[in-house]
Each structure stands twice: as C-alpha cells, then as structure tokens.
Design a protein around this motif. Structure first.
Motif, PDB file in Angstrom:
ATOM      1  N   MET A  46       0.824  -1.196   0.000  1.00  0.00           N
ATOM      2  CA  MET A  46       0.000   0.000   0.000  1.00  0.00           C
ATOM      3  C   MET A  46       0.872   1.266   0.000  1.00  0.00           C
ATOM      4  O   MET A  46       0.564   2.244  -0.687  1.00  0.00           O
ATOM      5  CB  MET A  46      -0.911   0.002   1.229  1.00  0.00           C
ATOM      6  CG  MET A  46      -2.020   1.050   1.163  1.00  0.00           C
ATOM      7  SD  MET A  46      -2.939   1.178   2.710  1.00  0.00           S
ATOM      8  CE  MET A  46      -1.799   2.138   3.702  1.00  0.00           C
ATOM      9  N   ALA A  99       2.218   1.810  -3.458  1.00  0.00           N
ATOM     10  CA  ALA A  99       1.141   2.306  -4.331  1.00  0.00           C
ATOM     11  C   ALA A  99       0.843   3.770  -4.046  1.00  0.00           C
ATOM     12  O   ALA A  99       0.622   4.565  -4.963  1.00  0.00           O
ATOM     13  CB  ALA A  99      -0.116   1.461  -4.144  1.00  0.00           C
ATOM     14  N   GLU A 100       0.850   4.122  -2.761  1.00  0.00           N
ATOM     15  CA  GLU A 100       0.590   5.516  -2.385  1.00  0.00           C
ATOM     16  C   GLU A 100       1.721   6.421  -2.872  1.00  0.00           C
ATOM     17  O   GLU A 100       1.490   7.558  -3.281  1.00  0.00           O
ATOM     18  CB  GLU A 100       0.446   5.626  -0.863  1.00  0.00           C
ATOM     19  CG  GLU A 100      -0.057   6.983  -0.408  1.00  0.00           C
ATOM     20  CD  GLU A 100      -0.281   7.044   1.090  1.00  0.00           C
ATOM     21  OE1 GLU A 100      -0.377   8.163   1.615  1.00  0.00           O
ATOM     22  OE2 GLU A 100      -0.348   5.984   1.743  1.00  0.00           O
ATOM     23  N   LYS A 131      -3.914   4.734 -10.748  1.00  0.00           N
ATOM     24  CA  LYS A 131      -3.062   4.612  -9.552  1.00  0.00           C
ATOM     25  C   LYS A 131      -3.919   4.624  -8.288  1.00  0.00           C
ATOM     26  O   LYS A 131      -3.646   3.899  -7.314  1.00  0.00           O
ATOM     27  CB  LYS A 131      -2.067   5.766  -9.504  1.00  0.00           C
ATOM     28  CG  LYS A 131      -1.114   5.848 -10.679  1.00  0.00           C
ATOM     29  CD  LYS A 131      -0.047   4.794 -10.598  1.00  0.00           C
ATOM     30  CE  LYS A 131       1.082   5.035 -11.585  1.00  0.00           C
ATOM     31  NZ  LYS A 131       0.675   5.076 -12.970  1.00  0.00           N
ATOM     32  N   ASN A 132      -4.976   5.419  -8.309  1.00  0.00           N
ATOM     33  CA  ASN A 132      -5.865   5.542  -7.147  1.00  0.00           C
ATOM     34  C   ASN A 132      -6.617   4.234  -6.882  1.00  0.00           C
ATOM     35  O   ASN A 132      -6.824   3.840  -5.738  1.00  0.00           O
ATOM     36  CB  ASN A 132      -6.850   6.683  -7.373  1.00  0.00           C
ATOM     37  CG  ASN A 132      -7.405   7.236  -6.080  1.00  0.00           C
ATOM     38  OD1 ASN A 132      -6.983   6.851  -4.981  1.00  0.00           O
ATOM     39  ND2 ASN A 132      -8.352   8.146  -6.179  1.00  0.00           N
ATOM     40  N   ASN A 176      -4.311   1.798  -5.234  1.00  0.00           N
ATOM     41  CA  ASN A 176      -4.148   2.178  -3.830  1.00  0.00           C
ATOM     42  C   ASN A 176      -5.392   1.820  -3.012  1.00  0.00           C
ATOM     43  O   ASN A 176      -5.293   1.299  -1.893  1.00  0.00           O
ATOM     44  CB  ASN A 176      -3.865   3.680  -3.731  1.00  0.00           C
ATOM     45  CG  ASN A 176      -3.593   4.118  -2.310  1.00  0.00           C
ATOM     46  OD1 ASN A 176      -2.599   3.747  -1.698  1.00  0.00           O
ATOM     47  ND2 ASN A 176      -4.509   4.924  -1.768  1.00  0.00           N
ATOM     48  N   THR A 233      -5.765  -0.853   0.046  1.00  0.00           N
ATOM     49  CA  THR A 233      -6.290  -0.374   1.320  1.00  0.00           C
ATOM     50  C   THR A 233      -7.455  -1.252   1.778  1.00  0.00           C
ATOM     51  O   THR A 233      -7.580  -1.571   2.969  1.00  0.00           O
ATOM     52  CB  THR A 233      -6.757   1.096   1.202  1.00  0.00           C
ATOM     53  OG1 THR A 233      -5.666   1.896   0.736  1.00  0.00           O
ATOM     54  CG2 THR A 233      -7.228   1.628   2.547  1.00  0.00           C
TER      55      THR A 233
END
Length: 599
Positions: free
Chosen positions: A207, A210-211, A244-245, A248, A252
């Motif tokens: 995570m 990814a963030e 990308k979001n 993420n 999550t």
C-alpha cells in the motif's frame, strides 16, 4: 532486529524520557490494579466476615484508622482511596504521554534532518532517477508513522507486559487454577496477533508503494498543469491518476479486510475467555471454593487484561507500518553520498580546458561519449551542436563533475579534473540549464541565490547583461516580485534570463549555456551574447544550441553525432564542408527565407 537497532540509535539523547514513560506506564498499571484489590477487601472483610488478607502495609493502615470494624461505619474511606489511586494513576499517565510524545517528536526531527541532509549530498544521477513524490512521502508520512508508533503504540507494548506480569503475580496466590483458566486463550490470541502482523506488514508495504506512485503522479500533474491544459489532456491525466488511485484503494481494502478479521476473531476469543472465567468463578463462589471478592477481582482483571492484549493487534499493525517506513527511509540513507574529494585541489581557475580521448557511459558497454578531444583557451567561446541524444548535455555535465568520465583526461589549467575538489569546481562552473528551476521567492532572491551578500547594483548589472532588467522594472513590485512556485508567473524566456543572471552574479570563470537561450527570441539572444562579450574578465563559455545564429560567432564549434565529434572548427570553416553543420545551416537559412517571404 536491524530496525530495532536503528530505532534505538534514533532515540539517543531521548532514552531517559522514553524509560521515564515506560516506568510511568508501569506505575499507572500498578495503581489501576490496586482498585479491584480494595474492592475485594471491602466485600470480603469489611462488608463480609472473611479474615483480612492483605499485604502488611495495608493491614497497618487499616489498624491505624481503627481496624476493620471502624471501616464498616466508614465505607467512604475505601471509595476515597480508590479515587486517590485513580488520580495518582492519571498523573503517571500524564507523564507517560508527555515524555513519550517529547521523545517521539525529537526522534522524528532527527530522522527528518538526517534524511533531508542525506538527500542534499546524493549524486546527481540518483536525483535524475528518483521520483519526487515518493521521496516527499518518505520524508513526511513515513516519518510521521514512526513518530506515532513511538509516541503511543510502543508504550502500549509496555502497558500490556506490565498488565500481564502484575495480574499473574496477584492472581496466582489467590487461586492458581483459576489463573490458568483465566489465561487459557491468551496464547491463542497472541499467536493470532503474530500471524496478523506478518500479513499486515506485507499488505502495508504494498500500500505504501502504491501511495508513493500515486503521490508522484499527483506531484507531476500539479507541476505540469499548464501543459496539461494547453494540450487538452485533462481526461488522460484523470484516467492515469484514477488507475493509480484504484490500485491504492484495492490495497487499502485488503488492509481493512485484515483488520476486520482480526477484530472480529479477537473479540470472539476475548468474549469466550471472559465467559469461561465468569462461569467458572460464579460456580466456585457458589460452592464456596473462592470468595465473592475473589470472583470480582478475577473477572475485573481478565477484562482489564484482554483489552491491552487485543490492542496488541493495533500495536503490532503500527509496528509493521513503522518497520516498513524504517526500511523505506533506510533505503535513502543506504545510498552512498557523493564523494566530494574535500582534500582535492582548489586552484585559481582561469578557464583553459583540455579534453583528451574522453569516454563516458551510463551503462556498461553503451558509451554516450566516445573518444572526445578538443582544447579551449581561457575567455574563448565553445559552441556545441548536434541531434538529440548526441551527448551534448553529458559533455558539459562532465565539466561540472556531475558525472565522472571513465576513460581519458579532462584538464583545467593543466590540472586533472578528478583531482580538483567537487565543491570548488562547481563554484567555478556556472551551469545554466534549458529548464531552469526557480524558487518561490522574489526575483532578487533568486538572482542572489549563489551570492546572498551581493549588492543591489550587482543584481541590476547581471540582469542587464541577461536582458531581463527592463522587464523586471515593468512589474508592479520590480525586483521584489514573487515568481511563484517553480517560476510559474514568468514566461519561459524570462525564467531562462533570470537563471542566466543567477549564474553571472557568481562571476564564474567558466559558464555553460545548456540550450538555455532556446526560449528567447533571436533579437534578445543576440543582445545577451553581445553583453557577455563586453563583460570584464570574460569567462570561458560553452553554448549548446540548435540555432546556427546563436553559435555562429563562437571561437570553436563542436558538432556531435552519436557521442563522437564529427566536425570541429569555426563557422566559416564548417559551412565550407559538406557535413552535418552545413546541412543544418542551409536548412535554417531556407526556413528563414520562407518566413520572410510569407510575412
């Protein structure tokens, strides 16, 4: 183990505060466990008729106030003692919070300073490859995760251990069998917590990565927002960020599902444990094996003990996050700082430069520059022309020692470049990039960046040479005008001229224009070159440009192609050859004639 050692090193200078916080939480735990004992004594020996069983110090206190019989008429005394213990516990909790927070903040500052300082001295090559958004995240959110763990969760580990040790110490003498029953599921909860830790650490690492990618995309988009709007690429950029979001978000969700499993299963196990203790203790109280007060103590202690044990899940989660964050910060700190050769020579540089058979490669076996040789005398101008990827920028970067050549020799005033201190050579080579970076400060502050002590008159003079002085005076606040983040309030040509002023004020004996006149019009270009020629102590100048008009007056013109010098000479010599320079010259003249006719 490596991460624990790293944390221990960061705590240097604040270990006494941290130990003070641990001692405080231990004493707070002790006073919280004392209250159920007072209730037990009151139920069994004050209200009931059981023989008083308490430590001698407590018995002496009871005797001093008139014994158990006196307490029967003064039941408010145990209540006051419980309140007093609660107040004392609160005081210790205050010091625990204060000292742990102070230690954590000091550690966070130390890490931020260390990482920021380390980044300043990493090589140019590292910063070319690194993603800015990811570096920002490591310096901010990763440090914050470590701070939060040290300030709260790490102390909770001490609280759970103290609670476990103290309760076992108190419960075993009362009834060893009931103590074993009370602790029966705690090892199961603990094992489940460790399994949860392993899974959550890996999930959090993914995570965080990814963030970091999402942050880099956001940072890049915000930086180039004007370009995005100019090309109408908003939808494309939104889709790219959304991709990308989504990654993420999904990672999550995975973390959230792990938490859901942990809290639900640990809640179930805790309720089962409390149910077993309650059922057993009630039955044994009914049969007379234990007193009512003992039953109350055991059920209270089990409830008090299970909470911190369950909280270990949260603690271990934050521990996992802290370990990942420490690893990410450690990756930066593991990068070797650029060797600056502080013991190197610091000669007075005049500007005589010699390249002899210089070869340079970023990747082994793939030379970017191959067998480069030429000589320049001080005060002369060298122009470099060539197609994209020919190695023009790499060549001048070697001169400033942003990279070091693998073969051959570069000498400045007869001294091998590798023997000159890097800081010294960079102070004497003014590198003006095609895309200059300006800070969100005033125009004057940006110009004086290399010499903050420079007088205003010097600022005005270099601005005149860079043909920006009159433009600045037209601004409402003149030289006190804020240029905005990355110089966003200025045009491309204005930013380039401001960057030229910034380099000229240092009075470097060697100046490099890395295509840094590309955004100015030909008239301004000519005016800047003319002003540079008229300066006192004329510097050795390198000009990279695709405009023949810009480089035609240079003393030496190097034509690069595929990392090699294919032509060398002055303008007149090169146009007489049927080479690359001649072809570009004819093409640009043709374009100029067509434009003149069309206008």
């Amino acid at each position: 183990m490596k991460n624990i050692k790293q944390l221990w090193n960061y705590l240097k200078g604040n270990r006494s505060r941290y130990f003070g916080a641990l001692i405080s939480i231990g004493l707070a735990t002790l006073f919280s466990l004392a209250a159920p004992l007072i209730i037990k004594t009151t139920i069994d020996s004050v209200i009931g008729d059981k023989e008083l069983q308490a430590p001698k110090v407590i018995q002496d206190v009871i005797v001093s106030i008139g014994g158990v019989e006196a307490l029967k008429d003064k039941l408010w005394i145990p209540a006051i003692i419980i309140v007093a213990f609660a107040i004392i516990r609160g005081i210790f909790l205050y010091f625990k919070g204060k000292w742990s927070a102070e230690a954590a903040e000091a550690v966070a500052k130390t890490i931020r300073d260390q990482v920021y300082d380390h980044l300043q001295y990493l090589s140019y090559d590292y910063h070319v490859k690194a993603e800015t958004g990811d570096l920002i995240q490591r310096c901010t959110s990763d440090v914050e995760i470590i701070r939060r763990f040290l300030a709260t969760q790490s102390i909770e580990i001490g609280s759970a251990l103290f609670m476990l040790l103290f309760t076992i110490y108190i419960m075993v003498p009362m009834d060893a069998t009931l103590t074993i029953i009370s602790m029966s599921l705690i090892p199961v909860i603990f094992v489940f917590t460790v399994v949860f830790f392993v899974k959550v650490k890996e999930a959090f690492k993914l995570m965080e990565e990814a963030e970091g990618k999402m942050s880099s995309t956001l940072q890049e988009n915000l930086t180039g927002l004007r370009v995005v709007r100019a090309f109408g690429r908003q939808a494309y950029e939104v889709d790219k960020f959304d991709e990308k979001n989504i990654v993420n978000r999904d990672l999550t969700y995975k973390l959230i599902r792990l938490f859901a499993w942990y809290w639900s299963v640990s809640d179930l196990l805790s309720m089962i444990q409390m149910g077993i203790v309650l059922t057993t203790s009630v039955y044994w109280t009914y049969t007379g094996r234990i007193t009512l007060g003992t039953m109350v103590v055991f059920n209270t202690y089990v409830g008090m003990l299970l909470w911190p044990i369950r909280q270990l899940g949260r603690v271990i989660t934050d521990l996992g996050k802290a370990m990942v964050s420490l690893d990410r910060i450690g990756e930066i700190l593991a990068e070797k700082k650029e060797k600056m050769e502080e013991k190197g020579e610091n000669p007075k540089i005049k500007g005589n430069i010699s390249f002899k058979n210089v070869t340079f490669e970023y990747e082994k076996g793939k030379p970017v520059l191959n067998d480069i040789s030429f000589d320049v005398k001080e005060g002369k101008t060298v122009a470099i022309l060539g197609p994209t990827g020919a190695g023009k920028t790499t060549l001048v970067h070697l001169l400033a020692r942003l990279f070091d050549y693998q073969k051959g020799s570069i000498k400045i005033d007869g001294i091998e470049l590798k023997e000159i201190d890097k800081k010294w050579i960079r102070k004497n080579v003014g590198l003006i990039l095609q895309e200059p970076f300006l800070f969100a400060r005033t125009i004057k502050d940006n110009i004086k960046l290399g010499r903050v002590e420079a007088e205003d008159e010097e600022v005005f003079n270099v601005a005149k040479v860079a043909a920006i002085h009159d433009v600045v005076l037209d601004f409402d606040k003149g030289y006190e005008t804020l240029v905005g983040e990355r110089g966003v309030s200025l045009s491309g040509g204005q930013k380039q001229r401001l960057a030229i002023s910034r380099s000229l004020i240092i009075n470097c004996p060697i100046i490099v224009f890395d295509d840094s006149l590309s955004a100015v019009d030909t008239e301004t270009d000519a005016a800047i070159r003319s002003a540079l020629k008229k300066r006192r102590n004329k510097a050795t100048t390198f000009i990279i440009s695709h405009r023949i008009a810009t480089i035609s007056e240079a003393d030496i013109i190097l034509v690069l192609e595929k990392g090699r010098i294919v032509e060398i000479g002055n303008h007149n010599e090169l146009i007489s050859n049927n080479g690359l320079y001649n072809r570009i010259w004819k093409l640009q003249n043709l374009e100029s004639n067509i434009l003149e006719k069309s206008s």
